[in-house]
Design an enzyme around this catalytic site. Sequence first.
Site, PDB file in Angstrom:
ATOM      1  N   ARG A 120     -11.564 -15.071  -8.804  1.00  0.00           N
ATOM      2  CA  ARG A 120     -11.876 -13.775  -9.039  1.00  0.00           C
ATOM      3  C   ARG A 120     -12.833 -13.056  -7.973  1.00  0.00           C
ATOM      4  NH1 ARG A 120     -11.798 -15.823 -14.536  1.00  0.00           N
ATOM      5  NH2 ARG A 120      -9.658 -15.426 -15.506  1.00  0.00           N
ATOM      6  N   LYS A 142     -10.576  -2.934   3.146  1.00  0.00           N
ATOM      7  CA  LYS A 142      -8.938  -2.770   3.030  1.00  0.00           C
ATOM      8  C   LYS A 142      -8.460  -4.282   3.392  1.00  0.00           C
ATOM      9  CE  LYS A 142      -7.518   2.054   2.763  1.00  0.00           C
ATOM     10  NZ  LYS A 142      -6.622   2.874   3.349  1.00  0.00           N
ATOM     11  N   GLU A 184      -6.540   3.263  18.084  1.00  0.00           N
ATOM     12  CA  GLU A 184      -7.373   3.383  16.933  1.00  0.00           C
ATOM     13  C   GLU A 184      -8.636   3.915  17.269  1.00  0.00           C
ATOM     14  OE1 GLU A 184      -6.529   3.211  13.917  1.00  0.00           O
ATOM     15  OE2 GLU A 184      -4.993   1.625  13.577  1.00  0.00           O
ATOM     16  N   LYS A 226     -16.075   5.305  11.114  1.00  0.00           N
ATOM     17  CA  LYS A 226     -15.589   4.739  10.140  1.00  0.00           C
ATOM     18  C   LYS A 226     -16.474   4.344   9.084  1.00  0.00           C
ATOM     19  CE  LYS A 226     -11.965   1.562   8.457  1.00  0.00           C
ATOM     20  NZ  LYS A 226     -10.978   0.763   8.652  1.00  0.00           N
ATOM     21  N   GLU A 236     -10.553   5.410  -1.553  1.00  0.00           N
ATOM     22  CA  GLU A 236      -9.739   6.612  -1.161  1.00  0.00           C
ATOM     23  C   GLU A 236      -9.406   7.466  -2.258  1.00  0.00           C
ATOM     24  OE1 GLU A 236      -5.407   6.454   1.214  1.00  0.00           O
ATOM     25  OE2 GLU A 236      -7.074   5.426   2.144  1.00  0.00           O
ATOM     26  N   ARG A 241     -11.515   9.449   2.872  1.00  0.00           N
ATOM     27  CA  ARG A 241     -10.791   8.113   3.598  1.00  0.00           C
ATOM     28  C   ARG A 241      -9.589   8.280   4.036  1.00  0.00           C
ATOM     29  NH1 ARG A 241     -12.474   1.569   2.310  1.00  0.00           N
ATOM     30  NH2 ARG A 241     -11.284   0.984   4.086  1.00  0.00           N
ATOM     31  N   ASN A 245      -5.923   7.516   7.833  1.00  0.00           N
ATOM     32  CA  ASN A 245      -4.517   7.341   8.210  1.00  0.00           C
ATOM     33  C   ASN A 245      -3.838   8.238   9.123  1.00  0.00           C
ATOM     34  OD1 ASN A 245      -4.572   5.235   6.169  1.00  0.00           O
ATOM     35  ND2 ASN A 245      -4.630   6.771   4.275  1.00  0.00           N
ATOM     36  N   HIS A 248      -0.389   7.297  10.854  1.00  0.00           N
ATOM     37  CA  HIS A 248       0.167   5.847  10.261  1.00  0.00           C
ATOM     38  C   HIS A 248       1.212   6.258   9.324  1.00  0.00           C
ATOM     39  CE1 HIS A 248      -3.742   4.316  11.270  1.00  0.00           C
ATOM     40  NE2 HIS A 248      -3.416   3.271  10.871  1.00  0.00           N
ATOM     41  N   HIS A 252       3.842   3.913  10.499  1.00  0.00           N
ATOM     42  CA  HIS A 252       4.656   3.013   9.807  1.00  0.00           C
ATOM     43  C   HIS A 252       6.044   2.952   9.571  1.00  0.00           C
ATOM     44  CE1 HIS A 252       0.385   1.725   7.474  1.00  0.00           C
ATOM     45  NE2 HIS A 252       0.818   1.202   8.552  1.00  0.00           N
ATOM     46  N   HIS A 266       1.207  -2.557  15.988  1.00  0.00           N
ATOM     47  CA  HIS A 266       0.757  -1.640  15.017  1.00  0.00           C
ATOM     48  C   HIS A 266      -0.124  -0.460  15.837  1.00  0.00           C
ATOM     49  CE1 HIS A 266      -1.170   0.436  11.565  1.00  0.00           C
ATOM     50  NE2 HIS A 266      -2.069   0.119  12.057  1.00  0.00           N
TER      51      HIS A 266
END
Length: 366
Positions: A120, A142, A184, A226, A236, A241, A245, A248, A252, A266
């Site tokens: 956990r 993330k 990036e 960042k 987000e 935030r 993206n 992206h 993507h 990527h």
Amino acid sequence: MKTITVDLGARTYPILIEAGLLARAADHLAPLARGRMMAIVTDENLAPHLATLQGALTAAGVESEAIVLTPGEGSKSWATLEALCDRLLDLGIERGDHVIALGGGVIGDLVGFACAILKRGCKFVQIPTSLLAQVDSSVGGKTAINTRAGKNLIGAFHQPAMVLIDPAVLDTLPARELRAGYAEVVKYGLIDDFAFFEWCEANGAALLAGDLALREHAIAHAVAAKARIVAADEHETNGTRALLNLGHTFGHALEAETGFSQALIHGEGVAAGCALAFGFSAAQGLCAGQDAARVAAHWHSVGLPDGLASARIDASGATLVEHMRHDKKMAAGTLPFLLARGIGQTYLDKTVDLGDVERFLDAQPR
């Protein structure tokens, strides 16, 4: 050494940036070991860096155990996650232990997610070895794996306890991976920092050619940007935030069309995606066509794809939009897009008609 803090209250953590830091990492890791063994998760391509890290830990009296995985996006899978968790449990990892993620974005994402769910939640440290991971995926918490439905669709927010960045390790990074990470870096200028985009235009080629001082400056600037955004919107929820993206949603979709393969890695997808986001913004009358052209020209100048043709994508607009419909940001049938009113003037638009996107993509050269 540059120290940047991600300010998240009780989960606040430091990001340390310095050339040669990997060999001195034990100075910062030994206090976290609590006299126990530290597990290091890495991949087969990083044997020299693993040897440096384990040597430093041994010299500091810290025992370590390496878990070496297969490189590549294929390792961000249910099967690898299960095997990794089983191995960490076999090693007796406790909640208070710190697992070390030594590698690029794949290792960081996978290890972070494993630590989010193991007992956990246990702790981990990011030691990113690719430029992309140093300026993006290692910071912000993330974590995720990929599934048949798409990329990063199963994951959790789980912040690291510390991030150690050694720009010198980039000397061993393949040129293609370095360029992909650079996409990036530039992204932060495109979002809200026109002056930094100009700095990239002036210095990007030298940075990619090996100038260590330029690399340190770019990494520190990107990480600080960042860190500010993550501190303002960790999960987000308020839209801040989401700015990270940029590129992206388009990117993507291009990656998905290649099956998330080596055909388009990527950072290359992000570069092409940013070019398409600015091109679409210009087509919608939101920003000047010269801004879109300037973004595309910079990607071209450093050998990054600036659209569908250079990304070697010949799919129809309908096919690419269908990939977008699987985006994890989809809400009530609406997909938010990051668009631009100019370079450094990115904003979140929740009113985009996917039909307009499809027509725009169909009109792009192939």
